[in-house]
Design an enzyme around this catalytic site. Structure first.
Site, short mmCIF file in Angstrom:
data_model
loop_
_atom_site.label_atom_id
_atom_site.label_comp_id
_atom_site.label_asym_id
_atom_site.label_seq_id
_atom_site.Cartn_x
_atom_site.Cartn_y
_atom_site.Cartn_z
N CYS A 487 -1.60 -4.38 -2.67
CA CYS A 487 -1.81 -3.22 -1.91
C CYS A 487 -2.81 -2.43 -2.26
O CYS A 487 -2.61 -1.02 -1.95
CB CYS A 487 -0.53 -2.53 -1.23
SG CYS A 487 0.64 -3.78 -0.39
N CYS A 488 -4.04 -2.82 -2.95
CA CYS A 488 -4.76 -1.93 -3.44
C CYS A 488 -6.07 -2.61 -3.38
O CYS A 488 -6.84 -3.14 -4.58
CB CYS A 488 -4.35 -1.61 -5.02
SG CYS A 488 -5.69 -0.47 -5.86
#
Length: 606
Positions: A487-488
């Protein structure tokens, strides 16, 4: 550019703030920290020399970087007494969520079975019990975070993402009163997708991603020139960044909030710190100790700190938080009066817009205007127990920080020491490019690095081993890590040194987040493996992962070399890593047995 008059009184208060503050935080924690030395930061050579298997074994069997005990009890004793549910398997995904202590569950259950808790929005006795409990735990949570209740308020949310969305929605509504009808939004490249998503609420020309720390510094040094460059037209702005990268565990500067507040030319720009990862193993008084330097808004995930309950929060500066009460939506007990029928325009009175006096005391506040619907009061009850158990087990978060830092140095050293017979590194640990070039690292420095290692495994021939294969093999051995883009998206793009065309190639090739993604495209990984440590992690956890990497990738390669040297005939293989068969650990008393093929972390590089 002129700023909306509605913001003027808030910015004037923000400018005045700090002159009368002494930066001290009231605290009810009287426990004495255990005096343990801070682990020495690692200084590595630019080119690691080849090490024998014997020297590698000495690393993960206690001869190097063995953390000194930071707690009153040895962590192994704490694990035995409070975390029996961790006995079958090696849990290394604390950044996803840490694990709850047994005492938290038993104490919470005892209170639930021996008290009657009602919906707090009432004056009947069960409701009053709940209301008083919520008020007390709100203050307890603020003080645990090092945030003086005189200067900060806490809004309970479902999770950190819900806290971020609350801020985003408020700014979107307020931006309708600006000339452009939008607000400017800037965010750091290491932002979690929850921060990235705010850009969808602004006009296309009004958002910008800062590619690195130096670009943020340049903006703070000369915002006028910068905003002319990106054609900013709105005086209302929001700057957001993570306190700790969800990918690599790198800790970003905290002083940006204070510098933004002092810049007269961007007084309409507020700051939002995502501390979901940072708060897990860091003393948050670094963030809130001086209210004049603290961010205007800061989100946290309590389940990442304590493991239970599943609850988030938004810490709001009282000098800035009133801006959130100007949002349009209201629901539940956030309003004191609402007109719905009859002639004339509809109207409502938000509890955050005015402070009422009841029985001679001021009531109401930011949280009453922003906590929509019925509070998760049972979860808040559990939060109070979690805070007490955490203090009893670990003393304070500074002790946790020392403990985790010592362990992550041990893990980092052990992984980087793994080498094939030809000298190639087995593991690539992702760090800042500047640190790579200078041969330095943030591991060992609590201000620069958290308890996370993001890495990929490479074969003896230099070919990358798909992150999902590494996670799958680890899972068969009862070692629980996370893999994918974590999620980055900006962090992955930078760490893997992608160019835009390569990102588009991955998209067109069909790569997506989740178990059906493409782990490798033309020998370029599309994600990473992430191991993360928590307050109750042990040296055994760390050593187990390093031993797994050695046994799975180094040892088979060494055996292959021996077989080739002893035999005139050998078979060729298309795989850069020899296949290894393991017997999965049995579930035993483990609550849930993980599947052999696990779902990779989301948001790989999309």
């Amino acid at each position: 550019m002129a700023r909306p008059s509605i913001l003027l009184r808030f910015s004037e208060r923000r400018q005045r703030r700090g002159s009368s503050l002494n930066g001290q935080v009231k605290s009810t924690d009287t426990s004495t920290p255990v005096a343990t030395p801070v682990p020495t930061p690692v200084t590595r050579e630019k080119s690691w020399r080849h090490r024998s298997l014997g020297s590698i074994t000495s690393i993960f069997h206690g001869d190097h970087h063995t953390p000194q005990n930071a707690y009153e009890k040895p962590v192994e004793v704490i694990r035995k007494e409070e975390y029996p549910h961790m006995n079958n398997g090696t849990y290394l995904d604390h950044s996803g969520t840490t694990i709850y202590a047994a005492s938290t569950i038993t104490r919470f259950s005892h209170k639930m079975l021996n008290n009657l808790y009602g919906n707090p929005h009432s004056e009947n006795q069960p409701a009053k019990v709940s209301g008083d409990m919520v008020d007390a735990i709100r203050l307890k949570a603020l003080r645990f975070l090092g945030a003086d209740p005189e200067h900060f308020d806490l809004i309970f949310t479902a999770n950190a993402t819900a806290a971020i969305k609350l801020v985003a929605d408020s700014f979107r509504d307020l931006a309708e009163q600006t000339r452009s009808g939008s607000f400017w939004y800037g965010y750091h490249r290491d932002a979690h997708t929850s921060l990235v998503g705010i850009r969808e609420l602004v006009h296309n020309s009004e958002h910008h991603v800062f590619a690195h720390d130096q670009e943020v510094e340049a903006w703070l040094d000369n915002p006028d020139a910068y905003h002319r460059e990106i054609e900013r037209v709105s005086s209302l702005g929001l700057f957001a960044w993570p306190g700790q990268s969800n990918l690599t565990g790198r800790r970003l500067p905290l002083e940006w909030a204070g510098r933004t507040r002092k810049q007269r030319n961007i007084q309409g720009t507020y700051t939002l710190l995502d501390a979901a990862a940072l708060a897990m193993t860091s003393d948050m008084s670094r963030v809130f100790g001086d209210p004049s330097q603290a961010p205007d808004f800061c989100c946290v995930s309590f389940y990442k700190i304590f493991g239970f309950p599943d609850l988030g929060g938004l810490v709001v500066s009282k000098d800035s938080g009133h801006i959130l009460t100007l949002r349009k939506y209201f629901g539940g007990g956030t309003v004191s009066m609402v007109k719905t029928i009859g002639g004339g325009p509809a109207w409502h009175i938000s509890k955050g817009a005015e402070t009422a006096v009841k029985h001679g005391e001021a009531v109401g506040g930011l949280h009453e205007a922003l906590e929509d619907g019925t509070l998760p009061f049972h979860s808040i009850l559990a939060l109070g127990e979690s805070i007490e158990v955490q203090r009893e087990l670990y003393g304070n978060m500074e002790n946790v920080s020392r403990h985790v830092t010592g362990l992550v140095v041990r893990l980092y050293e052990g992984m980087r020491g793994l080498r094939y017979g030809n000298g190639r590194a087995v593991v690539k640990v992702y760090e800042e490019e500047e640190e790579e070039e200078q041969g330095t690292t943030g591991y060992g420095d609590t201000k620069r690095q958290g308890g996370t290692v993001a890495f990929n495994v490479f074969g003896e021939d230099g070919g990358v081993v798909s992150y999902d294969r590494v996670e799958g093999l680890a899972n068969e051995r009862g070692i629980y890590v996370r893999s994918g883009g974590i999620c980055c998206p900006g962090g992955i793009f930078t760490a893997l040194q992608y160019e835009p065309w390569q990102l588009n190639r991955a998209k067109s090739a069909g790569h997506r987040c989740g178990p059906h993604g493409l782990g490798v495209i033309d020998n370029l990984p599309t994600g990473v493996v992430r191991a993360s440590l928590g307050a109750m992690s042990t040296t055994k956890d760390v050593d187990t992962l390093v031993e797994f990497l050695n046994e799975t990738f180094v040892a088979p390669a060494s055996r292959n070399h021996s077989q080739k040297n002893s035999s005139s005939s050998s078979s060729s293989s298309n795989s850069s890593v020899a296949p290894v068969t393991f017997e999965p650990k049995t579930a035993g008393t483990f609550a849930v047995q993980a599947p052999l093929r696990v779902t990779s972390g989301c948001c790989s590089i999309s």
